[in-house]
Scaffold this active site. Sequence first.
Site, mmCIF file in Angstrom:
data_model
loop_
_atom_site.group_PDB
_atom_site.id
_atom_site.type_symbol
_atom_site.label_atom_id
_atom_site.label_comp_id
_atom_site.label_asym_id
_atom_site.label_seq_id
_atom_site.Cartn_x
_atom_site.Cartn_y
_atom_site.Cartn_z
ATOM 1 N N ARG A 57 -43.381 -13.248 51.827
ATOM 2 C CA ARG A 57 -43.642 -13.380 52.972
ATOM 3 C C ARG A 57 -44.495 -15.611 53.173
ATOM 4 O O ARG A 57 -44.305 -16.569 53.644
ATOM 5 C CB ARG A 57 -44.390 -13.413 54.195
ATOM 6 C CG ARG A 57 -43.455 -12.573 54.647
ATOM 7 C CD ARG A 57 -44.476 -11.231 55.393
ATOM 8 N NE ARG A 57 -44.112 -10.452 54.119
ATOM 9 C CZ ARG A 57 -43.434 -9.591 53.624
ATOM 10 N NH1 ARG A 57 -42.281 -9.204 54.079
ATOM 11 N NH2 ARG A 57 -43.134 -9.281 51.959
ATOM 12 N N THR A 58 -45.814 -15.097 52.514
ATOM 13 C CA THR A 58 -46.871 -16.488 52.006
ATOM 14 C C THR A 58 -45.272 -17.432 51.370
ATOM 15 O O THR A 58 -45.934 -18.815 52.037
ATOM 16 C CB THR A 58 -47.532 -16.174 51.108
ATOM 17 O OG1 THR A 58 -48.262 -14.989 51.811
ATOM 18 C CG2 THR A 58 -48.546 -16.931 50.742
ATOM 19 N N LYS A 86 -48.110 -20.655 26.765
ATOM 20 C CA LYS A 86 -48.595 -21.287 25.757
ATOM 21 C C LYS A 86 -50.279 -21.391 25.380
ATOM 22 O O LYS A 86 -50.573 -21.877 24.401
ATOM 23 C CB LYS A 86 -47.581 -23.075 25.454
ATOM 24 C CG LYS A 86 -46.327 -23.198 25.430
ATOM 25 C CD LYS A 86 -46.111 -23.917 25.491
ATOM 26 C CE LYS A 86 -44.992 -24.589 25.633
ATOM 27 N NZ LYS A 86 -44.451 -25.759 26.720
ATOM 28 N N ARG A 107 -51.468 -18.544 44.926
ATOM 29 C CA ARG A 107 -51.390 -17.160 44.506
ATOM 30 C C ARG A 107 -52.360 -16.684 43.091
ATOM 31 O O ARG A 107 -51.216 -16.920 42.659
ATOM 32 C CB ARG A 107 -50.321 -16.602 45.356
ATOM 33 C CG ARG A 107 -50.670 -15.048 45.102
ATOM 34 C CD ARG A 107 -49.653 -14.360 46.040
ATOM 35 N NE ARG A 107 -49.845 -14.066 47.446
ATOM 36 C CZ ARG A 107 -49.075 -13.244 48.005
ATOM 37 N NH1 ARG A 107 -48.062 -12.554 47.792
ATOM 38 N NH2 ARG A 107 -49.475 -13.091 49.145
ATOM 39 N N HIS A 135 -57.026 -13.811 51.370
ATOM 40 C CA HIS A 135 -55.851 -14.287 51.781
ATOM 41 C C HIS A 135 -56.039 -15.108 53.363
ATOM 42 O O HIS A 135 -55.838 -14.210 54.502
ATOM 43 C CB HIS A 135 -55.134 -13.204 51.760
ATOM 44 C CG HIS A 135 -53.979 -13.642 51.746
ATOM 45 N ND1 HIS A 135 -52.607 -14.631 52.322
ATOM 46 C CD2 HIS A 135 -52.751 -12.757 52.236
ATOM 47 C CE1 HIS A 135 -51.479 -14.732 52.830
ATOM 48 N NE2 HIS A 135 -51.398 -12.905 51.488
HETATM 49 N N1 CP Z 1 -48.219 -10.779 53.845
HETATM 50 C C1 CP Z 1 -47.853 -11.701 52.528
HETATM 51 O O1 CP Z 1 -48.827 -12.334 51.571
HETATM 52 O O2 CP Z 1 -46.796 -11.330 51.968
HETATM 53 P P1 CP Z 1 -46.000 -11.528 51.023
HETATM 54 O O3 CP Z 1 -47.450 -10.691 50.171
HETATM 55 O O4 CP Z 1 -44.535 -11.520 50.603
HETATM 56 O O5 CP Z 1 -46.798 -13.699 50.146
#
Ligand code: CP
Length: 307
Positions: A57-58, A86, A107, A135
Site C-alpha cells: 500500500r505505502t 557491497k 521505509r 509511520h
Molecule cells: N499499511 C501499510 O503500511 O501497508 P504496506 O506495508 O503494504 O505498505
Amino acid sequence: MDFRGRDLISIADLSKGAIYEVLEKAREMIPIARGEELDERLKGRVLATLFFEPSTRTRLSFESATHRLGGRVLSFGAPEVTSITKGETLADTVRMVEAYSDIIVLRHPQEGAARLAAEFSRKPVINAGDGAGQHPTQTLLDLFTIWDDKGVVEGVKVVLLGDLKYGRTVHSLAYALALLGAELTFVAPPTLQMPREIVDLVMDLGAEPGQVEDPAKAVKDADVLYATRIQKERFPDPQEYLKVAGSYRVDLALLRDGKKDLAVMHPLPRVNEIAPEVDRTPHALYFKQAFNGVPVRMALLSLILEA
Ligand code: CP
C-alpha cells in the site's frame, strides 16, 4: 504551516492545524486520485522510493499519487540489487538518491533511520515506516478516513485493538488522535499493550485512555474499531509470538454488540485479525482506508513540492 521543502519523519512534526491542512487538501484531491480529473502539478518532479522492507500500500499509493499529479517515480526493485550489498551506508545511499530526485520516501527496519536520512539529504525525506517507530503518512490517512466517515475527529470513540507494542501505526495514531481530541481505548493481550511512553504522551495531551483485555467490552460504545496485525517479524523470540498468535479476531459475533455505524479499520495487511465475512458488512472501512492513502499522499506531495 509552510510545508514546502520540509521532511515528515514523525506525526509530532505536525501541529493540529497542519494536520487539518493536509486533510482538507486530501479531500480536494479525491477526484484526481480516482482518475476523474487530470492534474499535472508535479510535472517534471521525481519521487524516489527507498524501501528496505516489504510494502504494498505505502509504496504503490505514493507511486500512484505521484503519477496522478504528473510526476515520475524512481525506485530500486529490492535492496539486494543495490550497492548496499557491497557495504554502502544508508547515509551514502541517500546522498546519491537525492541527486537523482526531488523527494525521498524511505521505509527501513531500524527505528530512527528516516531521521538519519533526513540529516544527510538536502531534499525532503518522508518516513514510510521505521521499524517499530513511526509511520506518519499512515496516520494521516487513518485520520482522514475517520474524519471523512464521522465528520469530526474530536470526541470520536476509537478502540485500538491488537499488537499495540510493536505496531508502529498505532503509536503515531494514538498520539494524533489524542492531539485531535478523540477518546481512546487500548485493547491488547497483556504482553502486547501500548508502551508506557506512548500512554504518557497521550495523557500529556489530555487523553485518558482506557486499557482492557476483552475486545467485546470495548466495542459496545465505540465509533471506530481499529485492528492491527501481530507484528511477527518484530518479536525477538518466535515462541513469544506463538503465545499470542490468534488471540483476537474481529468477526460478526463481536460486531453484533457494537453500534450500527461502528467503523472497522485496519492499516493492512491483515492475517487473521478480521474475518472475511466482515468485508461484506457496512462496518468494513479498511479498503476505503487503503484507497485514502492516494489522496492523502497527493496532498502531502503537493504541499511539500509545489513552488
Ligand atoms: N499499511 C501499510 O503500511 O501497508 P504496506 O506495508 O503494504 O505498505
